[in-house]
Design a protein around this motif. Sequence first.
Motif, PDB file in Angstrom:
ATOM      1  N   LEU A  16      40.612  50.381  26.353  1.00 45.34           N
ATOM      2  CA  LEU A  16      41.597  49.347  26.018  1.00 45.34           C
ATOM      3  C   LEU A  16      42.199  48.689  27.261  1.00 45.34           C
ATOM      4  N   GLY A  17      41.730  49.081  28.446  1.00 47.69           N
ATOM      5  CA  GLY A  17      42.183  48.438  29.669  1.00 47.69           C
ATOM      6  C   GLY A  17      43.195  49.220  30.474  1.00 47.69           C
ATOM      7  N   PHE A  18      43.563  50.420  30.048  1.00 48.74           N
ATOM      8  CA  PHE A  18      44.461  51.263  30.826  1.00 48.74           C
ATOM      9  C   PHE A  18      43.606  52.113  31.759  1.00 48.74           C
ATOM     10  N   LEU A  19      43.369  51.587  32.953  1.00 46.57           N
ATOM     11  CA  LEU A  19      42.443  52.242  33.867  1.00 46.57           C
ATOM     12  C   LEU A  19      43.102  53.362  34.653  1.00 46.57           C
ATOM     13  N   ASN A  20      44.408  53.323  34.783  1.00 48.52           N
ATOM     14  CA  ASN A  20      45.136  54.356  35.516  1.00 48.52           C
ATOM     15  C   ASN A  20      45.909  55.217  34.531  1.00 48.52           C
ATOM     16  N   VAL A  21      45.372  56.383  34.243  1.00 54.76           N
ATOM     17  CA  VAL A  21      45.996  57.301  33.300  1.00 54.76           C
ATOM     18  C   VAL A  21      46.390  58.556  34.065  1.00 54.76           C
ATOM     19  N   ILE A  22      47.635  58.971  33.909  1.00 58.24           N
ATOM     20  CA  ILE A  22      48.097  60.197  34.545  1.00 58.24           C
ATOM     21  C   ILE A  22      48.149  61.290  33.486  1.00 58.24           C
ATOM     22  N   ARG A  23      47.498  62.391  33.762  1.00 52.97           N
ATOM     23  CA  ARG A  23      47.555  63.559  32.871  1.00 52.97           C
ATOM     24  C   ARG A  23      48.529  64.549  33.490  1.00 52.97           C
ATOM     25  N   THR A  24      49.391  65.105  32.661  1.00 52.24           N
ATOM     26  CA  THR A  24      50.416  65.998  33.178  1.00 52.24           C
ATOM     27  C   THR A  24      50.221  67.413  32.679  1.00 52.24           C
ATOM     28  N   THR A  25      51.011  68.319  33.241  1.00 53.60           N
ATOM     29  CA  THR A  25      50.891  69.735  32.891  1.00 53.60           C
ATOM     30  C   THR A  25      51.940  70.191  31.886  1.00 53.60           C
ATOM     31  N   GLY A  26      52.800  69.302  31.440  1.00 56.62           N
ATOM     32  CA  GLY A  26      53.824  69.659  30.466  1.00 56.62           C
ATOM     33  C   GLY A  26      54.840  68.551  30.318  1.00 56.62           C
ATOM     34  N   ALA A  27      55.745  68.720  29.375  1.00 61.19           N
ATOM     35  CA  ALA A  27      56.741  67.688  29.099  1.00 61.19           C
ATOM     36  C   ALA A  27      57.679  67.483  30.288  1.00 61.19           C
ATOM     37  N   ARG A  28      58.069  68.567  30.947  1.00 58.70           N
ATOM     38  CA  ARG A  28      58.956  68.424  32.122  1.00 58.70           C
ATOM     39  C   ARG A  28      58.247  67.659  33.234  1.00 58.70           C
ATOM     40  N   ASP A  29      56.973  67.962  33.434  1.00 57.08           N
ATOM     41  CA  ASP A  29      56.185  67.250  34.444  1.00 57.08           C
ATOM     42  C   ASP A  29      56.019  65.782  34.041  1.00 57.08           C
ATOM     43  N   ALA A  30      55.838  65.535  32.750  1.00 56.97           N
ATOM     44  CA  ALA A  30      55.715  64.157  32.275  1.00 56.97           C
ATOM     45  C   ALA A  30      57.002  63.382  32.552  1.00 56.97           C
ATOM     46  N   PHE A  31      58.148  64.013  32.342  1.00 58.25           N
ATOM     47  CA  PHE A  31      59.433  63.357  32.613  1.00 58.25           C
ATOM     48  C   PHE A  31      59.562  63.045  34.105  1.00 58.25           C
ATOM     49  N   ARG A  32      59.205  63.999  34.957  1.00 55.90           N
ATOM     50  CA  ARG A  32      59.267  63.795  36.406  1.00 55.90           C
ATOM     51  C   ARG A  32      58.363  62.630  36.826  1.00 55.90           C
ATOM     52  N   LEU A  33      57.150  62.608  36.288  1.00 53.60           N
ATOM     53  CA  LEU A  33      56.217  61.539  36.647  1.00 53.60           C
ATOM     54  C   LEU A  33      56.639  60.193  36.064  1.00 53.60           C
ATOM     55  N   ALA A  34      57.263  60.205  34.906  1.00 56.01           N
ATOM     56  CA  ALA A  34      57.760  58.958  34.323  1.00 56.01           C
ATOM     57  C   ALA A  34      58.834  58.357  35.223  1.00 56.01           C
ATOM     58  N   LYS A  35      59.703  59.188  35.781  1.00 56.97           N
ATOM     59  CA  LYS A  35      60.738  58.691  36.694  1.00 56.97           C
ATOM     60  C   LYS A  35      60.119  58.138  37.977  1.00 56.97           C
ATOM     61  N   LYS A  36      59.050  58.760  38.423  1.00 61.06           N
ATOM     62  CA  LYS A  36      58.386  58.341  39.667  1.00 61.06           C
ATOM     63  C   LYS A  36      57.585  57.056  39.487  1.00 61.06           C
ATOM     64  N   HIS A  37      56.843  56.937  38.375  1.00 63.60           N
ATOM     65  CA  HIS A  37      55.909  55.828  38.189  1.00 63.60           C
ATOM     66  C   HIS A  37      56.392  54.721  37.255  1.00 63.60           C
ATOM     67  N   LEU A  38      57.422  54.981  36.437  1.00 65.84           N
ATOM     68  CA  LEU A  38      57.913  54.021  35.447  1.00 65.84           C
ATOM     69  C   LEU A  38      56.750  53.389  34.678  1.00 65.84           C
ATOM     70  N   PRO A  39      56.104  54.171  33.833  1.00 67.14           N
ATOM     71  CA  PRO A  39      54.894  53.721  33.141  1.00 67.14           C
ATOM     72  C   PRO A  39      55.161  52.663  32.083  1.00 67.14           C
ATOM     73  N   ASP A  40      54.097  51.991  31.676  1.00 64.33           N
ATOM     74  CA  ASP A  40      54.164  51.020  30.584  1.00 64.33           C
ATOM     75  C   ASP A  40      54.491  51.716  29.276  1.00 64.33           C
ATOM     76  N   LEU A  41      53.953  52.916  29.086  1.00 65.45           N
ATOM     77  CA  LEU A  41      54.208  53.661  27.857  1.00 65.45           C
ATOM     78  C   LEU A  41      53.850  55.115  28.066  1.00 65.45           C
ATOM     79  N   ILE A  42      54.337  55.945  27.159  1.00 60.95           N
ATOM     80  CA  ILE A  42      54.018  57.365  27.163  1.00 60.95           C
ATOM     81  C   ILE A  42      53.479  57.704  25.781  1.00 60.95           C
ATOM     82  N   ILE A  43      52.365  58.425  25.764  1.00 60.71           N
ATOM     83  CA  ILE A  43      51.831  58.947  24.507  1.00 60.71           C
ATOM     84  C   ILE A  43      51.993  60.449  24.576  1.00 60.71           C
ATOM     85  N   SER A  44      52.737  60.997  23.632  1.00 59.51           N
ATOM     86  CA  SER A  44      53.088  62.402  23.678  1.00 59.51           C
ATOM     87  C   SER A  44      52.740  63.119  22.376  1.00 59.51           C
ATOM     88  N   ASP A  45      52.132  64.263  22.519  1.00 58.36           N
ATOM     89  CA  ASP A  45      51.940  65.129  21.363  1.00 58.36           C
ATOM     90  C   ASP A  45      53.323  65.525  20.859  1.00 58.36           C
TER      91      ASP A  45
END
Length: 135
Positions: A36-65
Amino acid sequence: MAQTIPVIRLVETVPVLPPFEGSIDLDILEEILKGLGFLNVIRTTGARDAFRLAKKHLPDLIISDIMMPELDGGQLRGLLREDPATTGIPVIFASSILSKQEEKSHGGRLAGGELLIVKPFETDAISKAIELSLK
């Protein structure tokens, strides 16, 4: 054939994906997102790591289980909403708990209005959820 959604984003902005119940789910989702055109995808090791990376990268969106160990998807969303830097990042939830029929009957949304995609993933459903969340 699914339509690709054009998404304009800054070079350093990328979608963030917290972990899923199985690595196969995440592999499939990443493949669909790249199609769909999202060529840069970050995979994280958990929800806390996802929050940390979201603050660092300010992503377009987050898809979360929804169901994850330690913190669930709703708790991750709560952390994101409480932080001024991440409060505007849209979150799409993924679940294997609901059926495709339940997803359709709820209009692809959870009770709180959050967008929902049901496993097994379908490109059209993901594409539609992304389009709605990025409006």
